[in-house]
Design a protein around this motif. Structure first.
Motif, PDB file in Angstrom:
ATOM      1  N   ILE A  66       0.837  -1.205   0.000  1.00 19.42           N
ATOM      2  CA  ILE A  66       0.000   0.000   0.000  1.00 19.42           C
ATOM      3  C   ILE A  66       0.870   1.253   0.000  1.00 19.42           C
ATOM      4  N   PHE A  67       1.912   1.248   0.824  1.00 16.06           N
ATOM      5  CA  PHE A  67       2.777   2.416   0.922  1.00 16.06           C
ATOM      6  C   PHE A  67       3.650   2.574  -0.318  1.00 16.06           C
ATOM      7  N   GLN A  68       3.887   1.474  -1.027  1.00 13.89           N
ATOM      8  CA  GLN A  68       4.668   1.554  -2.250  1.00 13.89           C
ATOM      9  C   GLN A  68       3.830   2.071  -3.409  1.00 13.89           C
ATOM     10  N   THR A  69       2.553   1.754  -3.415  1.00 12.87           N
ATOM     11  CA  THR A  69       1.698   2.112  -4.551  1.00 12.87           C
ATOM     12  C   THR A  69       0.843   3.346  -4.305  1.00 12.87           C
ATOM     13  N   SER A  70       0.606   3.709  -3.040  1.00 13.35           N
ATOM     14  CA  SER A  70      -0.247   4.851  -2.727  1.00 13.35           C
ATOM     15  C   SER A  70       0.581   6.038  -2.256  1.00 13.35           C
ATOM     16  N   ALA A  71       0.620   7.094  -3.071  1.00 17.26           N
ATOM     17  CA  ALA A  71       1.354   8.308  -2.707  1.00 17.26           C
ATOM     18  C   ALA A  71       0.740   8.966  -1.472  1.00 17.26           C
ATOM     19  N   THR A  72      -0.572   8.894  -1.349  1.00 15.88           N
ATOM     20  CA  THR A  72      -1.258   9.518  -0.218  1.00 15.88           C
ATOM     21  C   THR A  72      -0.885   8.831   1.099  1.00 15.88           C
ATOM     22  N   ALA A  73      -0.943   7.503   1.104  1.00 16.04           N
ATOM     23  CA  ALA A  73      -0.606   6.757   2.317  1.00 16.04           C
ATOM     24  C   ALA A  73       0.851   6.981   2.700  1.00 16.04           C
ATOM     25  N   PHE A  74       1.725   6.975   1.708  1.00 18.05           N
ATOM     26  CA  PHE A  74       3.150   7.192   1.956  1.00 18.05           C
ATOM     27  C   PHE A  74       3.379   8.574   2.561  1.00 18.05           C
ATOM     28  N   SER A  75       2.791   9.599   1.957  1.00 19.68           N
ATOM     29  CA  SER A  75       2.980  10.972   2.422  1.00 19.68           C
ATOM     30  C   SER A  75       2.410  11.168   3.815  1.00 19.68           C
ATOM     31  N   LEU A  76       1.233  10.605   4.072  1.00 18.71           N
ATOM     32  CA  LEU A  76       0.602  10.756   5.377  1.00 18.71           C
ATOM     33  C   LEU A  76       1.480  10.195   6.478  1.00 18.71           C
ATOM     34  N   LEU A  77       2.005   8.986   6.267  1.00 19.57           N
ATOM     35  CA  LEU A  77       2.820   8.356   7.294  1.00 19.57           C
ATOM     36  C   LEU A  77       4.129   9.104   7.506  1.00 19.57           C
ATOM     37  N   LYS A  78       4.753   9.551   6.428  1.00 21.87           N
ATOM     38  CA  LYS A  78       6.042  10.229   6.583  1.00 21.87           C
ATOM     39  C   LYS A  78       5.870  11.579   7.269  1.00 21.87           C
ATOM     40  N   THR A 123       6.698   4.961  11.931  1.00 25.10           N
ATOM     41  CA  THR A 123       6.186   6.050  11.096  1.00 25.10           C
ATOM     42  C   THR A 123       7.120   6.404   9.950  1.00 25.10           C
ATOM     43  N   ASN A 124       8.102   5.563   9.712  1.00 20.55           N
ATOM     44  CA  ASN A 124       9.001   5.774   8.567  1.00 20.55           C
ATOM     45  C   ASN A 124       8.633   4.780   7.463  1.00 20.55           C
ATOM     46  N   PRO A 125       7.855   5.214   6.462  1.00 26.67           N
ATOM     47  CA  PRO A 125       7.405   4.284   5.417  1.00 26.67           C
ATOM     48  C   PRO A 125       8.555   3.732   4.586  1.00 26.67           C
ATOM     49  N   LYS A 126       9.694   4.417   4.603  1.00 28.65           N
ATOM     50  CA  LYS A 126      10.848   3.928   3.839  1.00 28.65           C
ATOM     51  C   LYS A 126      11.317   2.573   4.361  1.00 28.65           C
ATOM     52  N   VAL A 127      11.107   2.319   5.652  1.00 27.17           N
ATOM     53  CA  VAL A 127      11.527   1.034   6.219  1.00 27.17           C
ATOM     54  C   VAL A 127      10.682  -0.095   5.642  1.00 27.17           C
ATOM     55  N   SER A 128       9.371   0.108   5.572  1.00 25.61           N
ATOM     56  CA  SER A 128       8.495  -0.924   4.995  1.00 25.61           C
ATOM     57  C   SER A 128       8.849  -1.182   3.533  1.00 25.61           C
ATOM     58  N   ILE A 129       9.084  -0.114   2.792  1.00 25.87           N
ATOM     59  CA  ILE A 129       9.411  -0.262   1.370  1.00 25.87           C
ATOM     60  C   ILE A 129      10.772  -0.933   1.206  1.00 25.87           C
ATOM     61  N   PHE A 130      11.723  -0.582   2.113  1.00 29.58           N
ATOM     62  CA  PHE A 130      13.034  -1.236   2.080  1.00 29.58           C
ATOM     63  C   PHE A 130      12.878  -2.732   2.348  1.00 29.58           C
ATOM     64  N   PHE A 131      12.090  -3.087   3.360  1.00 29.12           N
ATOM     65  CA  PHE A 131      11.854  -4.497   3.655  1.00 29.12           C
ATOM     66  C   PHE A 131      11.192  -5.198   2.476  1.00 29.12           C
ATOM     67  N   LEU A 132      10.257  -4.500   1.834  1.00 33.76           N
ATOM     68  CA  LEU A 132       9.536  -5.075   0.696  1.00 33.76           C
ATOM     69  C   LEU A 132      10.489  -5.378  -0.456  1.00 33.76           C
ATOM     70  N   ALA A 133      11.524  -4.550  -0.612  1.00 33.79           N
ATOM     71  CA  ALA A 133      12.496  -4.754  -1.688  1.00 33.79           C
ATOM     72  C   ALA A 133      13.614  -5.715  -1.283  1.00 33.79           C
ATOM     73  N   PHE A 134      13.958  -5.723   0.019  1.00 32.87           N
ATOM     74  CA  PHE A 134      15.124  -6.460   0.497  1.00 32.87           C
ATOM     75  C   PHE A 134      14.822  -7.914   0.864  1.00 32.87           C
ATOM     76  N   LEU A 135      13.822  -8.129   1.668  1.00 32.46           N
ATOM     77  CA  LEU A 135      13.565  -9.474   2.184  1.00 32.46           C
ATOM     78  C   LEU A 135      13.231 -10.507   1.102  1.00 32.46           C
ATOM     79  N   PRO A 136      12.343 -10.193   0.128  1.00 34.39           N
ATOM     80  CA  PRO A 136      11.990 -11.210  -0.870  1.00 34.39           C
ATOM     81  C   PRO A 136      13.158 -11.712  -1.706  1.00 34.39           C
TER      82      PRO A 136
END
Length: 209
Positions: A66-78, A123-136
């Motif tokens: 969600i945070f990778q595809t939704s600019a609104t969700a990403f911006s809100l959390l950051k 509250t740092n969405p970059k961590v979720s996106i990093f995990f999404l790119a790194f772990l798989p």
């Protein structure tokens, strides 16, 4: 075995190196340990690692997409995270040297620092996106359910983070014990911490997906 030995060694080594790279979380551990002692740094470290549990589960169950595809969700959390960092900066700037020694919270100080660590990390969405790119990258469909592998990999990353941040907390806390003998030095360190928080807030607020 769900994860091969080679994958384990490669992933764990990479996680240790990533933990050592300068970033908001290890800077937060460093400043709080230097200001308030090793116990405070350890409390923050546990909070940050608890936040990583949330990010691991988010990736394992697809919420991070969600945070990778939704600019609104990403911006809100950051922006929530940036506002919280500004609040921490304000608290640091207005604190007196005596506040540093006691943290103004008595027995609740460690609990509040623990909560700060959780909020700072989650509250740092970059961590979720990093995990999404790194772990798989380290998951293998032939070795079983992907979500279980992602949880295991996330847990290994948390262990590596625990080791790195724990070392930072102990070293910075020892230095802080020496520096905090002087009220003037305590005040300067507090202003420095406030400046660091403002810098981190600006960095988070201006980060892009």
């Amino acid at each position: 075995m769900m994860i091969s030995l080679e994958t384990f060694i490669t992933f764990f080594t990479a996680s240790l190196l990533l933990g050592l790279a300068p970033g908001p979380d290890n800077i937060f551990v460093l400043t709080q340990s230097a200001l308030r002692g090793r116990g405070a740094g350890i409390a923050v470290m546990f909070g940050l690692c608890t936040g990583l549990v949330g990010h691991t589960l988010a990736v394992a169950f697809g919420v991070a997409v969600i945070f990778q595809t939704s600019a609104t969700a990403f911006s809100l959390l950051k922006y929530i995270g940036a506002v919280y960092l500004v609040y921490l900066a304000w608290m640091s700037f207005r604190a007196s040297a005596n506040d540093l020694a006691t943290n103004g919270n008595g027995d609740l100080s460690r609990w509040k620092l623990y909560r700060r660590g959780i909020i700072m990390n989650i509250t740092n969405p970059k961590v979720s996106i990093f995990f999404l790119a790194f772990l798989p990258q380290f998951a293998d469909p032939a070795r079983g359910p992907i979500w279980i592998q992602l949880v295991l990999l996330g847990s290994l990353f948390i262990v590596a983070t625990f080791l790195v941040f724990g070392t930072i907390a102990l070293l910075a806390g020892t230095l802080g014990q020496w520096l905090n003998r002087s009220p003037r030095t305590q005040t300067v360190m507090n202003k420095l911490a406030g400046t660091v928080f403002l810098g981190l807030a600006l960095k988070l607020a201006t980060t892009e997906r």
